[in-house]
Design a protein around this motif. Sequence first.
Motif, PDB file in Angstrom:
ATOM      1  N   THR A   1      39.511  34.584  62.334  1.00 13.07           N
ATOM      2  CA  THR A   1      40.031  33.645  62.321  1.00 13.07           C
ATOM      3  C   THR A   1      40.315  32.402  62.699  1.00 13.07           C
ATOM      4  OG1 THR A   1      42.795  34.457  62.431  1.00 13.07           O
ATOM      5  CG2 THR A   1      41.789  34.973  60.346  1.00 13.07           C
ATOM      6  N   ASN A   2      40.170  32.831  64.419  1.00 16.91           N
ATOM      7  CA  ASN A   2      40.480  32.391  65.838  1.00 16.91           C
ATOM      8  C   ASN A   2      38.982  31.745  65.848  1.00 16.91           C
ATOM      9  OD1 ASN A   2      42.002  30.073  67.088  1.00 16.91           O
ATOM     10  ND2 ASN A   2      41.060  31.527  69.336  1.00 16.91           N
TER      11      ASN A   2
ATOM     12  N   ALA B   1      42.652  46.051  64.338  1.00 14.04           N
ATOM     13  CA  ALA B   1      44.400  45.508  64.962  1.00 14.04           C
ATOM     14  C   ALA B   1      44.483  43.775  63.839  1.00 14.04           C
ATOM     15  CB  ALA B   1      44.186  44.537  66.585  1.00 14.04           C
ATOM     16  N   PHE B   2      43.611  43.366  62.891  1.00 15.65           N
ATOM     17  CA  PHE B   2      43.492  42.067  62.681  1.00 15.65           C
ATOM     18  C   PHE B   2      43.142  41.949  61.151  1.00 15.65           C
ATOM     19  CE2 PHE B   2      41.703  41.205  67.755  1.00 15.65           C
ATOM     20  CZ  PHE B   2      43.177  41.187  67.143  1.00 15.65           C
ATOM     21  N   THR B   3      42.730  42.952  60.789  1.00 16.62           N
ATOM     22  CA  THR B   3      42.560  43.499  59.295  1.00 16.62           C
ATOM     23  C   THR B   3      44.254  43.043  58.801  1.00 16.62           C
ATOM     24  OG1 THR B   3      41.732  45.356  59.662  1.00 16.62           O
ATOM     25  CG2 THR B   3      42.350  45.330  57.523  1.00 16.62           C
ATOM     26  N   THR B   4      45.007  43.230  58.530  1.00 14.45           N
ATOM     27  CA  THR B   4      46.184  42.890  57.787  1.00 14.45           C
ATOM     28  C   THR B   4      45.934  41.248  57.635  1.00 14.45           C
ATOM     29  OG1 THR B   4      47.960  42.902  59.736  1.00 14.45           O
ATOM     30  CG2 THR B   4      48.046  44.112  58.289  1.00 14.45           C
ATOM     31  N   GLU B   5      46.104  40.526  59.111  1.00 16.57           N
ATOM     32  CA  GLU B   5      45.592  38.816  58.415  1.00 16.57           C
ATOM     33  C   GLU B   5      45.092  38.219  57.742  1.00 16.57           C
ATOM     34  OE1 GLU B   5      45.755  35.189  62.092  1.00 16.57           O
ATOM     35  OE2 GLU B   5      43.911  36.571  62.338  1.00 16.57           O
TER      36      GLU B   5
ATOM     37  N   ARG C   1      39.613  37.398  67.045  1.00 17.80           N
ATOM     38  CA  ARG C   1      39.406  36.971  65.973  1.00 17.80           C
ATOM     39  C   ARG C   1      38.653  36.452  65.099  1.00 17.80           C
ATOM     40  NH1 ARG C   1      44.290  34.279  66.717  1.00 17.80           N
ATOM     41  NH2 ARG C   1      45.031  33.763  64.744  1.00 17.80           N
TER      42      ARG C   1
ATOM     43  N   ASP D   1      43.615  39.983  76.092  1.00 13.71           N
ATOM     44  CA  ASP D   1      44.184  39.718  75.266  1.00 13.71           C
ATOM     45  C   ASP D   1      42.907  39.073  73.776  1.00 13.71           C
ATOM     46  OD1 ASP D   1      45.679  39.704  72.679  1.00 13.71           O
ATOM     47  OD2 ASP D   1      46.066  36.900  73.148  1.00 13.71           O
TER      48      ASP D   1
ATOM     49  N   ALA E   1      43.188  38.634  70.980  1.00 11.74           N
ATOM     50  CA  ALA E   1      43.210  37.750  69.908  1.00 11.74           C
ATOM     51  C   ALA E   1      42.499  36.134  69.791  1.00 11.74           C
ATOM     52  CB  ALA E   1      45.113  37.331  69.504  1.00 11.74           C
TER      53      ALA E   1
ATOM     54  N   CYS F   1      37.888  43.845  67.800  1.00 17.32           N
ATOM     55  CA  CYS F   1      38.672  43.280  67.078  1.00 17.32           C
ATOM     56  C   CYS F   1      38.458  43.777  65.277  1.00 17.32           C
ATOM     57  CB  CYS F   1      38.378  41.565  67.213  1.00 17.32           C
ATOM     58  SG  CYS F   1      38.666  40.761  68.532  1.00 17.32           S
TER      59      CYS F   1
END
Length: 383
Positions: free
Chosen positions: A97-98, A303-307, A95, A90, A92, A298
Amino acid sequence: MDMNHPPIPLPSSIRSRSIDGINGLTVHVLESGFETQGRPCVLLLHGFPELAFSWRKVMPALADAGYHVLAPDQRGYGRTNGWDTNFDGDLAPFRLTNLVRDALGVVTAFGHRSVAAVVGHDFGSSVAAWCGVIRPDVFRSVVLMSAPFAGPPQIALNTADTPPEPKREDPVHRELAALPRPRKHYHWYYSTREADNDLSHTPQGMHDFLRAYYHHKSADWKDNQPYPLKSWSAGELAKLPTYYVMDFAKTMPETVAEEMPSREAIAANTWLPDHELAVYSAEYQRTGFQGGLQWYRCGTSGAFTTELETWSGRSIDVPSCFISGKQDWGTHQRPGVFETMQKSACTRMLDVHLVEGAGHWVQQEQPGEVSRLLLQFLSAAGP
């Protein structure tokens, strides 16, 4: 510390600790200024391919000035564990934010509700920037080093009546590959399945690979004479050194091997003598590189642009400054970002410093000057 690991050669004013239960990790932290309570905290975040050890030369100066200084091995690196090394695992947890959540976890684990400054170098600069965007109440000032910040990605406007264009593949990669001297961008190379194996099992061995890599991106490599590029286009990006825009058929170890310094040059190197380089080579020999490479994936996966668009239109509004080596191409590797950072992404940028005699590893190449600039900024940014 875990007894399986040899001790890290550190000055007596820096201690090495392992802290359990930080956002799913056991985090290895270097700590300085621990002798007295109640000191304001400074958090130092390293980049790729580095470690908390990269801050060894500036930590004592900050501690002497009255700060409690924390430098973790970030998620994916060194003696921090609890992360998945699997390419198919994974992404995620890696990314941005994490990674901010990891930074917050380190600060609170040591009893701080806020820090005087978060200082990030290279990819750590991205984490520091997002710390400032997401939790300005905790991260009271931000120092970005070597990697400027463009601000959060923008959300498309007016899509109710005109549906947004579907996201197309960036043509620059095909154009780079089609140049008379075919090239590829290192972020996308670092995102491939092969990259970790290439870096971990090099023809020249880990120690010599890292020696050549650190040399090639330092002020010791005389062809590092950066200047702003006009656009994100194959013709402009091809002007970057091969450690950023590589020859298409080459691995990174093959790329930097061509610039391996002489034995005399290595013996004369005072900012990274062989016994200090050995700390990096031993750690990466043990861990491999996939943890750090996940950060690149990442970004390139999108994958994490929308976040990240959650913060669209926000800026870094706490006091900030930018420090880079004058011979560091990192300042200009993404055309226009250095300028955008000063114009809009950071609204209270107090200083921009390009340090003479430093390439990419500015806090290792010129630690005295970096320490001075950090203390000057901390004083100006105020409580």
